[in-house]
Scaffold this active site. Structure first.
Site, mmCIF file in Angstrom:
data_model
loop_
_atom_site.group_PDB
_atom_site.id
_atom_site.type_symbol
_atom_site.label_atom_id
_atom_site.label_comp_id
_atom_site.label_asym_id
_atom_site.label_seq_id
_atom_site.Cartn_x
_atom_site.Cartn_y
_atom_site.Cartn_z
ATOM 1 N N LYS A 1 0.856 -1.188 0.000
ATOM 2 C CA LYS A 1 0.000 0.000 0.000
ATOM 3 C C LYS A 1 0.889 1.233 0.000
ATOM 4 O O LYS A 1 1.708 1.436 0.890
ATOM 5 C CB LYS A 1 -0.897 -0.003 1.247
ATOM 6 N N GLU B 1 8.721 0.950 11.480
ATOM 7 C CA GLU B 1 9.831 1.892 11.369
ATOM 8 C C GLU B 1 9.205 3.269 11.405
ATOM 9 O O GLU B 1 8.531 3.681 10.459
ATOM 10 C CB GLU B 1 10.623 1.649 10.078
ATOM 11 N N CYS C 1 13.071 10.686 8.159
ATOM 12 C CA CYS C 1 12.969 10.235 9.548
ATOM 13 C C CYS C 1 14.330 10.131 10.214
ATOM 14 O O CYS C 1 14.425 10.190 11.442
ATOM 15 C CB CYS C 1 12.233 8.900 9.622
ATOM 16 N N GLU D 1 9.008 15.959 15.941
ATOM 17 C CA GLU D 1 9.508 15.777 14.581
ATOM 18 C C GLU D 1 8.847 16.795 13.655
ATOM 19 O O GLU D 1 7.639 16.758 13.436
ATOM 20 C CB GLU D 1 9.227 14.354 14.097
#
Length: 480
Positions: A179, A253, A287, A387
């Site tokens: 996906k 992750e 990331c 973040e």
């Protein structure tokens, strides 16, 4: 105009359940660059059913590992031949600067080769020597495929995220439903074309762009055996909850807020130059970006001045311009999110060294932000803890080495990090104290033979190499 009017389900291009196509917009100027079909729950049902049937019938999982390796090696060769096109498509739809998308292509090769080497050496079946010589039985230990894998990936680095999941999953004999994000419908449509040419059996793999609601439908599907997810920590928590309730295998992750520790003996010019790639790669939408810069008080202003000069020297603009280092954010909402964090940093009392919440002159039509550096940042500030996912750096002062390690570890995340020192052996000692899944020393690049993943809220499980391959297998012990 690039158009994908059909969906790739089970190795075949089919008509979607909803014929309406999604417009894919350029982050550079918001013009429509393509249109693509988007999967709905009915398409997910069809893809999972194809994967389930292919797995249960064993056409792929019972194929000898050497033959599976040969097919994935062929896929990797096809991808290598198309490296320039892949880089162009990702820049087109993501806004990633061309230098970054082109530089990433050899990395995809190294990633794939590490998996292929691991598969060649993998202990698919071994007979154990009994710990008790008098034991009347011997144990045959097998590593077998898990089943149907739902691989769900983000938009920021689509090919890397996709291949880091589908290659080991397929090498292990699983069937896969990949996906992908709607924004990546063009590059992932091309990925499906490469997979089609590689020659997998019918039903083994599907590639479906879809929204978040459809993604949740996929990971909740009763015929999915494992979820492999890369994305935000918030989404990862939701997926972990679903996996826990249904007892699905899961690997996650997730996000990061990584620190680069510049030790007092470091070459500041070299360290600052390294920040260019370690902290501002992919427009900061990464990331693993080391966006917290930890500098010793004795050399703090030297680091701040160096970062100011560096960031102001980087060209922001059209990702197709070879001189561009930082392109636009992926979407207008992401642009506004980054700008809101810059405003927040000012409100929190951080010193704005360069940049700011304004859009760069002449780039108002796109999703651009001005690369920004904050100094006098306390690690408790939100700009140091959350973040941001954009080209925003915060510089934090530390008193001594213990203080630097404490600050680096004072985060809910633990994905990446870096240490800079003139003494490599000492830098390695400091790296061992940082609580993250990966740490680079003096700007070393990511290696694909070792495992990659996060501590704490940065995830569960590992990717890359033999360890990453093993996460797509189940142990079976047969006693004889």
């Amino acid at each position: 105009m690039i158009t994908y009017a059909r969906l790739f389900i089970g190795g075949t291009w089919v008509e979607p359940s909803n014929p309406e196509l999604l417009d894919i917009s350029s982050p550079h100027d918001r013009s429509v660059i393509g249109r693509a079909a988007q999967a709905q729950p009915a398409d997910i049902d069809r893809a999972v059913a194809a994967a389930r049937a292919s797995f249960d019938e064993g056409a792929w999982r019972l194929t000898p590992p050497a033959e599976r390796i040969a097919v994935l090696r062929r896929f990797n060769a096809l991808r290598e031949e198309s490296a320039e096109k892949i880089a162009h498509l990702i820049s087109l739809e993501n806004g990633s600067a061309g230098w970054f998308t082109r530089a990433g292509q050899p990395g995809l090769t190294r990633q794939a080769n590490a998996y292929l080497k691991a598969a060649e050496e993998f202990p698919w079946e071994e007979t154990l020597v009994p710990s008790d010589p008098a034991s009347p039985v011997r144990s045959v230990v097998r590593r077998e495929a898990i089943g149907v894998v739902a691989a769900v990936i983000p938009w920021n680095s689509p090919f890397s995220s996709a291949t880091s999941k589908i290659i080991p999953s397929l090498l292990a004999g699983n069937s896969v439903v990949l996906k992908v994000s709607p924004e990546n419908s063009l590059s992932m449509g091309f990925l499906a074309e490469l997979i089609e040419r590689a020659g997998l059996p019918e039903g083994v793999i599907s590639v479906l762009p879809a929204d978040r609601e459809t993604s949740e439908y996929l990971v909740s599907h009763r015929d999915v055996d494992k979820i492999a997810f890369t994305g935000s920590t918030r989404a990862g928590r939701r997926i972990a909850a679903i996996a826990g309730e249904q007892l699905k295998r899961v690997s996650l992750e997730l996000g990061g807020k990584s620190a680069a520790i510049i030790l007092p003996d470091a070459d500041i010019e070299e360290a600052v130059a390294g920040v260019r790639f370690g902290s501002l790669l992919n427009n900061g939408e990464s990331c693993i970006a080391q966006t917290r810069i930890l500098a010793p008080r004795s050399r703090y202003e030297e680091v701040v001045a160096g970062l100011k000069e560096l960031v102001e020297s980087l060209k922001v603009g059209d990702p197709n311009d070879p001189d561009t280092f930082i392109g636009p954010m992926i979407r207008p909402d992401q642009q506004e999110r980054v700008r809101s964090y810059i405003r927040l940093g000012i409100e929190e009392g951080a010193r704005l060294v360069t940049g700011g919440p304004h859009v760069p002159d002449g780039l108002e039509k796109g999703n651009y932000v001005t690369p920004t550096v904050f100094a006098d940042v306390d690690n408790s500030m939100r700009i140091a803890q959350e973040e941001i996912f954009g080209p925003v750096l915060v510089v934090i002062a530390y008193d001594d080495e213990d203080d630097a390690v404490r600050i680096a570890n004072d985060s809910e995340y633990g994905l990446s990090g870096g240490v800079w020192s003139a003494d490599e052996a000492h830098a390695l000692e400091v790296a061992r104290r940082v609580r993250t899944g990966t740490v680079t020393v003096n700007g070393a690049s990511v290696a694909f033979d070792g495992p990659f993943g996060g501590f704490k809220a940065s995830g569960i499980g590992r990717e890359y190499g033999a360890v990453g391959l093993g996460t797509y297998t189940e142990y079976k012990t047969i006693t004889v």
